[in-house]
Enzyme design. Sequence first.
Site, PDB file in Angstrom:
ATOM      1  CD  GLU A  35      -3.092  -0.223   0.016  1.00 43.00           C
ATOM      2  OE1 GLU A  35      -3.218   0.262  -1.125  1.00 43.00           O
ATOM      3  OE2 GLU A  35      -3.605  -1.287   0.359  1.00 43.00           O
ATOM      4  CG  HIS A  36       0.025   4.835   0.745  1.00 43.32           C
ATOM      5  ND1 HIS A  36      -0.418   6.052   0.283  1.00 43.32           N
ATOM      6  CD2 HIS A  36      -0.959   4.347   1.530  1.00 43.32           C
ATOM      7  CE1 HIS A  36      -1.622   6.288   0.788  1.00 43.32           C
ATOM      8  NE2 HIS A  36      -1.977   5.264   1.538  1.00 43.32           N
ATOM      9  N   GLY A 123     -16.232   4.914  -1.389  1.00 47.01           N
ATOM     10  CA  GLY A 123     -15.378   5.170  -0.222  1.00 47.01           C
ATOM     11  C   GLY A 123     -14.808   3.916   0.410  1.00 47.01           C
ATOM     12  CB  SER A 128     -15.736   3.306  -7.387  1.00 42.64           C
ATOM     13  OG  SER A 128     -15.419   4.364  -6.512  1.00 42.64           O
ATOM     14  CD  GLU A 161      -8.095   9.063  -9.418  1.00 42.05           C
ATOM     15  OE1 GLU A 161      -8.548   9.068  -8.270  1.00 42.05           O
ATOM     16  OE2 GLU A 161      -8.459   8.261 -10.282  1.00 42.05           O
ATOM     17  CG  ASP A 173      -6.129   2.340  -7.273  1.00 39.02           C
ATOM     18  OD1 ASP A 173      -5.511   1.426  -6.697  1.00 39.02           O
ATOM     19  OD2 ASP A 173      -6.508   3.370  -6.694  1.00 39.02           O
ATOM     20  CE1 TYR A 223      -2.880   7.569  -2.627  1.00 39.55           C
ATOM     21  CE2 TYR A 223      -1.969   9.330  -3.970  1.00 39.55           C
ATOM     22  CZ  TYR A 223      -2.222   7.986  -3.759  1.00 39.55           C
ATOM     23  OH  TYR A 223      -1.807   7.075  -4.685  1.00 39.55           O
TER      24      TYR A 223
END
Length: 382
Positions: A35-36, A123, A128, A161, A173, A223
């Site tokens: 993650e990250h 969320g 999504s 994004e 993603d 983020y």
Amino acid sequence: MSEALIKDVKKTFLKTFKVEPILIYSPGRINIIGEHTDYNDGFVFPAAVDKGIAAAIQKSDNGHCTAIALDLDSTIEFELDKIKPSKEGSWENYVFGVVAEIQNRNKVVGDFNIIFKGNIPGGAGMSSSAALENSVVFGLNELFDLGLSKEDMIFISQKAEHNYVGVKCGIMDQYASMFGVKDHALHLDCRTIKSKPYKINFKDHQLMLINTNVKHSLSDSAYNDRRSACETIAELLDVKALRDASEEDLEAVIDKVTPANYQKALYVIQEINRTEKAAKAIEEGDLERLGKLIYQSHAGLSTQYKVSCEELDFLVEQAKKNKHVLGARMMGGGFGGCTINLVAKSEAKAFAETASKAYKTKFGKECSVYFIQLSDGTHLVK
């Protein structure tokens, strides 16, 4: 893939625009570990899932474009030569961003109509947004014969994004949603954008998500802050990204960075390492080891990277109390969303009930449990 979603968007499209649409299905994703790490050129371990977005798209001949978000009961009309970001947080920015980024590549998009609907919980940290971006770029590529490769498409989605939504996300993603393989997770190298698929059969165990049903407002700004901190430290270390740094390298600049940023960089270096160890554990069928790595990932996200929250930490603690759960951690950007749990199949339902009850008692609200299947990536629906 949800037949009901496909049926719904097709029926609404025919009723609204009186023409047969092209149908696209684009899935959300989970991430087992890593993650990250994607925006640090590291490794991640995502998989596309059986929740996603169905889109119906076709050319328009009335001089403008129409986009309809069925879930939100929201419609926008726009002209292709007047695209600019809408107010922050608006769903249409995902559509506008994709169109603008295609145009930036000197590709010609004509007027179109699109209707979409999804069943990815908002969320939940299941992307999504990437599913929506991918469904739009995939549909436009098909409709206008743009000749884009799947790799081109994910970079267009990512840029949308960055430039229209304002989240400086990595590539995980969009990649997982586009390239997903049924029953497999993808061990993705975010520098080379190449992945190795691992067949996921945890035998007596399965992956289960528990959604906190909270999304703390910190997420987007935090983020971007963390990404910026990582880039600053990589620059200080004179490396392209933290993927190229070791714990020893970091130790050498400990007096030049804040303790908080030191811990963030340390977390990233350790998490990249954990992701590679996780691939080995899956290869060897060592689920105990995989579970430990997943727990370590959460500890790092919570105490070092500081992107967890009380609700996520509580659910992970519930998992630790249950010997049938081998590993649990927060998944996604953080500050809410889901935990991912590696749990014995025979005990999954009981654990879900116990954890849900404890969560309700503690926070006075419900959490949601999802049992997921790993699915194929974005594709045309015949």
